[in-house]
Design a protein around this motif. Structure first.
Motif, PDB file in Angstrom:
ATOM      1  N   MET A 228       0.897  -1.116  -0.030  1.00 63.86           N
ATOM      2  CA  MET A 228      -0.011   0.072  -0.171  1.00 63.86           C
ATOM      3  C   MET A 228       0.831   1.198  -0.102  1.00 63.86           C
ATOM      4  N   SER A 229       0.534   2.278  -0.921  1.00 61.26           N
ATOM      5  CA  SER A 229       1.513   3.409  -1.098  1.00 61.26           C
ATOM      6  C   SER A 229       0.977   4.348  -0.078  1.00 61.26           C
ATOM      7  N   PRO A 230       1.861   5.227   0.516  1.00 63.93           N
ATOM      8  CA  PRO A 230       1.704   6.400   1.481  1.00 63.93           C
ATOM      9  C   PRO A 230       0.329   7.117   0.839  1.00 63.93           C
ATOM     10  N   ALA A 231       0.440   7.380  -0.284  1.00 61.83           N
ATOM     11  CA  ALA A 231      -0.756   8.433  -0.795  1.00 61.83           C
ATOM     12  C   ALA A 231      -2.118   7.800  -0.784  1.00 61.83           C
ATOM     13  N   MET A 232      -2.312   6.387  -0.723  1.00 63.92           N
ATOM     14  CA  MET A 232      -3.650   5.752  -0.695  1.00 63.92           C
ATOM     15  C   MET A 232      -3.835   5.784   1.016  1.00 63.92           C
ATOM     16  N   ALA A 233      -2.903   5.611   1.859  1.00 64.97           N
ATOM     17  CA  ALA A 233      -3.236   5.355   3.274  1.00 64.97           C
ATOM     18  C   ALA A 233      -3.111   6.763   4.003  1.00 64.97           C
ATOM     19  N   THR A 234      -3.815   7.699   3.830  1.00 70.11           N
ATOM     20  CA  THR A 234      -3.962   8.926   4.389  1.00 70.11           C
ATOM     21  C   THR A 234      -4.945   9.050   5.826  1.00 70.11           C
ATOM     22  N   ASP A 235      -5.680   8.311   5.824  1.00 72.10           N
ATOM     23  CA  ASP A 235      -6.556   8.586   7.096  1.00 72.10           C
ATOM     24  C   ASP A 235      -7.045   7.103   7.521  1.00 72.10           C
ATOM     25  N   GLY A 236      -7.683   6.950   8.821  1.00 72.68           N
ATOM     26  CA  GLY A 236      -8.407   5.632   9.404  1.00 72.68           C
ATOM     27  C   GLY A 236      -7.302   4.926   9.428  1.00 72.68           C
ATOM     28  N   PRO A 237      -7.946   3.461   9.693  1.00 82.41           N
ATOM     29  CA  PRO A 237      -6.853   2.425  10.156  1.00 82.41           C
ATOM     30  C   PRO A 237      -5.793   2.108   9.337  1.00 82.41           C
ATOM     31  N   ALA A 238      -6.007   2.459   7.910  1.00 86.51           N
ATOM     32  CA  ALA A 238      -4.810   1.945   6.940  1.00 86.51           C
ATOM     33  C   ALA A 238      -3.751   2.939   7.109  1.00 86.51           C
ATOM     34  N   LEU A 239      -3.903   4.192   7.809  1.00 87.93           N
ATOM     35  CA  LEU A 239      -2.596   4.944   8.181  1.00 87.93           C
ATOM     36  C   LEU A 239      -2.111   4.719   9.332  1.00 87.93           C
ATOM     37  N   ALA A 240      -2.820   4.038  10.325  1.00 93.76           N
ATOM     38  CA  ALA A 240      -2.420   3.406  11.624  1.00 93.76           C
ATOM     39  C   ALA A 240      -1.696   2.291  11.394  1.00 93.76           C
ATOM     40  N   GLU A 241      -2.079   1.383  10.506  1.00 93.05           N
ATOM     41  CA  GLU A 241      -1.386   0.163  10.235  1.00 93.05           C
ATOM     42  C   GLU A 241      -0.078   0.597   9.547  1.00 93.05           C
TER      43      GLU A 241
ATOM     44  N   LEU B 170       7.134   8.841   5.056  1.00 91.67           N
ATOM     45  CA  LEU B 170       5.943   7.973   4.496  1.00 91.67           C
ATOM     46  C   LEU B 170       5.202   9.238   3.386  1.00 91.67           C
ATOM     47  N   GLY B 171       5.975  10.473   3.677  1.00 92.24           N
ATOM     48  CA  GLY B 171       5.327  11.322   2.434  1.00 92.24           C
ATOM     49  C   GLY B 171       3.992  12.113   3.100  1.00 92.24           C
ATOM     50  N   LEU B 172       3.931  12.160   4.455  1.00 87.06           N
ATOM     51  CA  LEU B 172       2.517  12.542   4.958  1.00 87.06           C
ATOM     52  C   LEU B 172       3.025  13.814   5.718  1.00 87.06           C
ATOM     53  N   GLU B 173       1.665  14.675   5.883  1.00 82.84           N
ATOM     54  CA  GLU B 173       1.861  15.700   6.561  1.00 82.84           C
ATOM     55  C   GLU B 173       1.957  15.381   8.156  1.00 82.84           C
ATOM     56  N   HIS B 174       2.758  16.134   8.844  1.00 83.77           N
ATOM     57  CA  HIS B 174       2.964  15.790  10.357  1.00 83.77           C
ATOM     58  C   HIS B 174       1.823  15.342  11.073  1.00 83.77           C
ATOM     59  N   GLN B 175       0.710  16.479  10.830  1.00 83.74           N
ATOM     60  CA  GLN B 175      -0.312  16.346  11.820  1.00 83.74           C
ATOM     61  C   GLN B 175      -1.201  15.035  11.385  1.00 83.74           C
ATOM     62  N   GLN B 176      -1.111  14.754  10.189  1.00 83.26           N
ATOM     63  CA  GLN B 176      -1.643  13.507   9.860  1.00 83.26           C
ATOM     64  C   GLN B 176      -1.172  12.115  10.613  1.00 83.26           C
ATOM     65  N   LEU B 177       0.177  12.256  10.668  1.00 83.61           N
ATOM     66  CA  LEU B 177       0.891  10.966  11.667  1.00 83.61           C
ATOM     67  C   LEU B 177       0.374  11.195  12.961  1.00 83.61           C
ATOM     68  N   VAL B 178       0.273  12.559  13.598  1.00 87.53           N
ATOM     69  CA  VAL B 178      -0.161  12.656  14.967  1.00 87.53           C
ATOM     70  C   VAL B 178      -1.595  12.189  15.181  1.00 87.53           C
ATOM     71  N   GLY B 179      -2.419  12.312  14.283  1.00 86.74           N
ATOM     72  CA  GLY B 179      -3.661  11.796  14.472  1.00 86.74           C
ATOM     73  C   GLY B 179      -3.690  10.294  14.503  1.00 86.74           C
ATOM     74  N   ALA B 180      -2.566   9.749  13.571  1.00 90.78           N
ATOM     75  CA  ALA B 180      -2.658   8.173  13.799  1.00 90.78           C
ATOM     76  C   ALA B 180      -2.060   7.542  14.945  1.00 90.78           C
ATOM     77  N   VAL B 181      -1.169   8.424  15.634  1.00 91.44           N
ATOM     78  CA  VAL B 181      -0.335   8.150  16.892  1.00 91.44           C
ATOM     79  C   VAL B 181      -1.564   8.085  18.009  1.00 91.44           C
ATOM     80  N   LYS B 182      -2.333   9.366  18.015  1.00 83.32           N
ATOM     81  CA  LYS B 182      -3.540   9.389  19.126  1.00 83.32           C
ATOM     82  C   LYS B 182      -4.266   8.243  19.068  1.00 83.32           C
ATOM     83  N   SER B 183      -4.866   7.824  17.636  1.00 79.27           N
ATOM     84  CA  SER B 183      -5.768   6.802  17.511  1.00 79.27           C
ATOM     85  C   SER B 183      -5.128   5.349  18.211  1.00 79.27           C
ATOM     86  N   LEU B 184      -4.058   5.394  17.862  1.00 77.38           N
ATOM     87  CA  LEU B 184      -3.376   4.101  18.368  1.00 77.38           C
ATOM     88  C   LEU B 184      -3.225   4.233  19.901  1.00 77.38           C
TER      89      LEU B 184
END
Length: 504
Positions: A1-14, A37-51
């Motif tokens: 799965m490419s980073p561009a496809m996993a920008t939100d939800g469980p896919a980004l967390a995985e 991963l080619g993501l905005e830092h805030q997107q990654l922070v959201g994944a951290v908090k969901s985990l």
């Protein structure tokens, strides 16, 4: 799965969990992980908090770091050069009229800085008016060079004074970056399983609950308080207003007489009998009993004289004052009628003593009912009687009073009242509306009102009044509204009138 496809939800967390798996046991930083991963830092922070919400899947330690960044103006200078350099480059060998230079986009700022650097000189006696000339052959644009270093990530190479100067010119800002250092938790897994939050009858009936993963119950969480009866917010705020007056040394006036005679409501206040406020469109008149009978005879005669003939240095209103008009019973239109009674009682003392009175109670106006008007509201009134009180005393007392309410921005505007001179309207700056809003009226009672009562000539009385329901005045209670009413309240303010609607 490419980073561009996993920008939100469980896919980004995985995706983050898989990256953490490859990092080994040392962990990884959220900023570096986002870049990889080619993501905005805030997107990654959201994944951290969901985990983190899933329990012990990961451990995340928050860290803070600082860095310098260019402002939009700073980025412009990197591209175009500093304002002073642009001004220098725009001046030809024969010079440039100052008026033309000031029209340039960088003219005002650039000219000031170029003069400070002694790059240019001003000839005020030149033909055609002041003229700007170059003072040196060439210049080095050090401001642009320093900003280029910052843009290249070498801000730490600048001296502290250089950074401070650039920050002062609003070309540079210090940014605090909050990141996470992420490690594997005790329940680490590279897949995300949705945790159930409710145990349903269907789960129990089918037995599917045995194979499901439930979110851990937080026994430390506060439950929702059950709804119950509460005092009205206005009643709570009224109690706070009363406490403020008592702290300032005021005595509460008796205000249990909603029915008042026109004499005490109007005549004793030197308000003429033909005043529009006495009209039935503004005042409620009683049918039974329609007339009052008990008046202080000598005082009534003095009031009649000051209205019809004048006295005490005043020419009065020069009209035929009628006792029948003064006897009419009404629902009081203001609590100043109570103040008049108290001041008359004060004047009857053998020796005058200074006094401070206040009242908070209902008054009645014959208003057309709409979203901002009712036929009754609460008036707050303060009265101070003493020798030699001035307008300065009134303003100082008002500032202390409103400061205790949490209102510090005040303005005073001259106004007209029949029974005060001088008179002032009081305005407060409303942050929500971004404008000045009237919050009350005030003034010094006229001699035509005080001297017929029998108060000594050297005694002045300052007074002010406001409505309890005014939005700006209720502000003090709204700031503490949850504490006041004990449960969540939705406040819908009506700002253009004397009322405040509270929708719970």
């Amino acid at each position: 799965m490419s980073p561009a496809m996993a920008t939100d939800g469980p896919a980004l967390a995985e995706l983050l969990l898989q990256r953490l798996e490859r990092a080994g046991g040392g962990g990884l930083g959220s900023l570096e992980a986002a870049a990889a991963l080619g993501l905005e830092h805030q997107q990654l922070v959201g994944a951290v908090k969901s985990l983190q919400a899933l329990g012990e899947v990961i451990e995340a330690e928050q860290r803070s770091s600082k860095r310098w960044e260019l402002t939009p103006e700073g980025k412009e200078i990197v591209q175009e050069g500093s304002h002073e350099a642009r001004v220098f480059d725009s001046i030809p060998a024969e010079g440039l009229p100052q008026s033309e230079l000031m029209k340039l986009p960088s003219g005002k700022v650039g000219f000031s800085k170029a003069m400070s650097n002694k790059w240019v000189r001003l000839d005020k006696n030149a033909d055609g008016g002041p003229r700007i000339f170059r003072a040196v052959e060439s210049v080095q644009d050090s401001v642009r060079e320093k900003l280029q270093l910052v843009q290249q990530g070498e801000a730490e190479g600048l001296e502290e004074k250089d950074r401070s100067e650039l920050k002062k010119r609003k070309l540079l800002i210090e940014v605090i970056i909050k990141t996470y250092w992420i490690r594997k938790g005790s329940a680490f897994s590279t897949t995300v399983t949705k945790q159930e939050t409710d145990l349903t009858p269907e789960m129990l009936a089918s037995g599917s609950w045995r194979d499901l993963k439930f979110k851990a119950y937080n026994f430390e969480a506060l439950g929702i308080m059950p709804e119950s009866g509460h005092l009205h917010p206005l009643l709570k705020v009224r109690t706070q207003f009363r406490q403020i007056f008592l702290e300032m040394g005021f005595t509460e006036m008796p205000t249990n007489n909603f029915i008042e005679s026109s004499f005490w409501n109007f005549d004793a206040l030197f308000q003429p009998q033909q005043h529009p406020a006495r009209d039935q469109h503004d005042t409620f008149f009683l049918q039974d009993p329609a007339k009052a009978t008990d008046f202080p005879t000598d005082y009534l005669k003095r009031v009649k004289k000051i209205h019809s003939q004048g006295g005490y240095g005043s020419q009065g209103y020069k009209y035929d004052w009628k006792l029948e008009e003064a006897r009419k019973n009404i629902l009081r239109t203001h609590t100043t009628a109570v103040s008049a009674r108290m001041l008359y009682r004060l004047a009857q003392q053998e020796k005058f003593t200074p006094a401070k009175y206040f009242s908070i109670d209902r008054v009645f106006r014959n208003e057309t009912l709409d979203a901002t008007h009712l036929a009754e509201f609460h008036q707050i009134e303060g009265v101070v009687a003493d020798h030699g009180l001035t307008l300065g005393d009134l303003m100082g007392t008002l500032r202390e009073f409103f400061t205790k309410l949490g209102i510090s921005q005040l303005r005073f505007k001259p106004a007209y009242n029949p029974y005060t001179e001088p008179s002032m309207e009081v305005f407060s700056y409303h942050q929500g509306l971004q404008k000045w809003v009237e919050v009350g009226n005030s003034g010094i009672f006229r001699p035509e009102m005080l001297l017929p009562m029998g108060l000594p000539e050297g005694v002045s009385v300052i007074a002010w009044g406001l409505s309890l329901e005014r939005p700006t005045m209720i502000k003090y209670g709204i700031n503490n509204i949850r504490e006041l009413v004990g449960h969540k309240v939705n406040l819908q303010m009506v700002y253009d009138g004397p009322l405040c609607r509270l929708d719970a």
